[in-house]
Design an enzyme around this catalytic site. Structure first.
Site: not given
Length: 206
Positions: A20, A23-25, A45, A49
């Site tokens: 959290d 990373k994805t942002h 990716k 999970t």
């Protein structure tokens, strides 16, 4: 080196100080910056999970976000998906992670586009199986490693620990990105400055 110009990044492996951290942002922003530079791009990716249901299919929410930017499918981006939102080594005991297959998929993708962004899961030392950690995957892939740090309480310690561990484990360190999730946090500048100063002046003792 703190990275602020995402468009100048090479293909890279994105890790983070923890789950959290954003990373994805940040990964989506990097891919958009590459596209603006005129590069053909892809995201990968390998492991996710906490699967969600989307249009009747099990998918990774992170992979969906990346797919919305790259035009890939979530399945193309994310080959290993576990239902339980937990460390991969315990998220699904009936599904094992195969490093060789993952590397084969990455190499095929890498040959098709100008830039590939590989996003990890959790932090640098997250276990993928009884014998592998995320860092083993990153080292096997061999791309420059970029760390995302969530700027907030505790970020100095988390960032420096991760930075030094990456340097101990390999020679792939490229730089770090400060992800400001709460713009009202009072100590943004001082935290970023403290991390930068200690990364620049610190040495790794072996």
């Amino acid at each position: 080196m703190r990275i602020t110009d995402y468009g100048q990044l090479p293909s890279c492996f994105i890790t983070a100080t923890d789950t959290d951290a954003g990373k994805t942002h940040v990964s989506c922003e990097i891919v958009r910056a590459w596209q603006q530079q005129g590069y053909s791009v892809a995201a990968f990716k390998p492991i996710a999970t906490g699967a969600i249901s989307h249009k009747g299919q099990r998918v990774s929410e992170d992979a969906l976000k990346l797919a919305a930017v790259t035009g890939q499918t979530a399945g193309e981006i994310n080959p290993y998906l576990y239902d339980k939102p937990a460390s991969p080594h315990i998220a699904d005991i009936n599904q094992s992670f195969a490093l060789a297959d993952c590397l084969k998929q990455f190499k095929q993708l890498h040959q098709q586009v100008d830039r590939v962004l590989v996003e990890g899961v959790g932090g640098w030392c997250v276990p993928l199986s009884d014998t592998l950690m995320l860092k083993d995957l990153a080292i096997a892939i061999g791309l420059p490693v970029v760390m995302v740090s969530r700027i907030g309480l505790g970020c100095i310690n988390h960032s420096l620990l991760t930075f030094h561990q990456i340097q101990r484990d390999c020679h792939l360190w490229y730089g770090w990105i400060a992800n400001i999730k709460d713009p009202d946090y009072a100590d943004i500048d001082s935290n970023i400055g403290a991390i930068e100063q200690r990364m620049t002046s610190g040495t790794v003792k072996t």
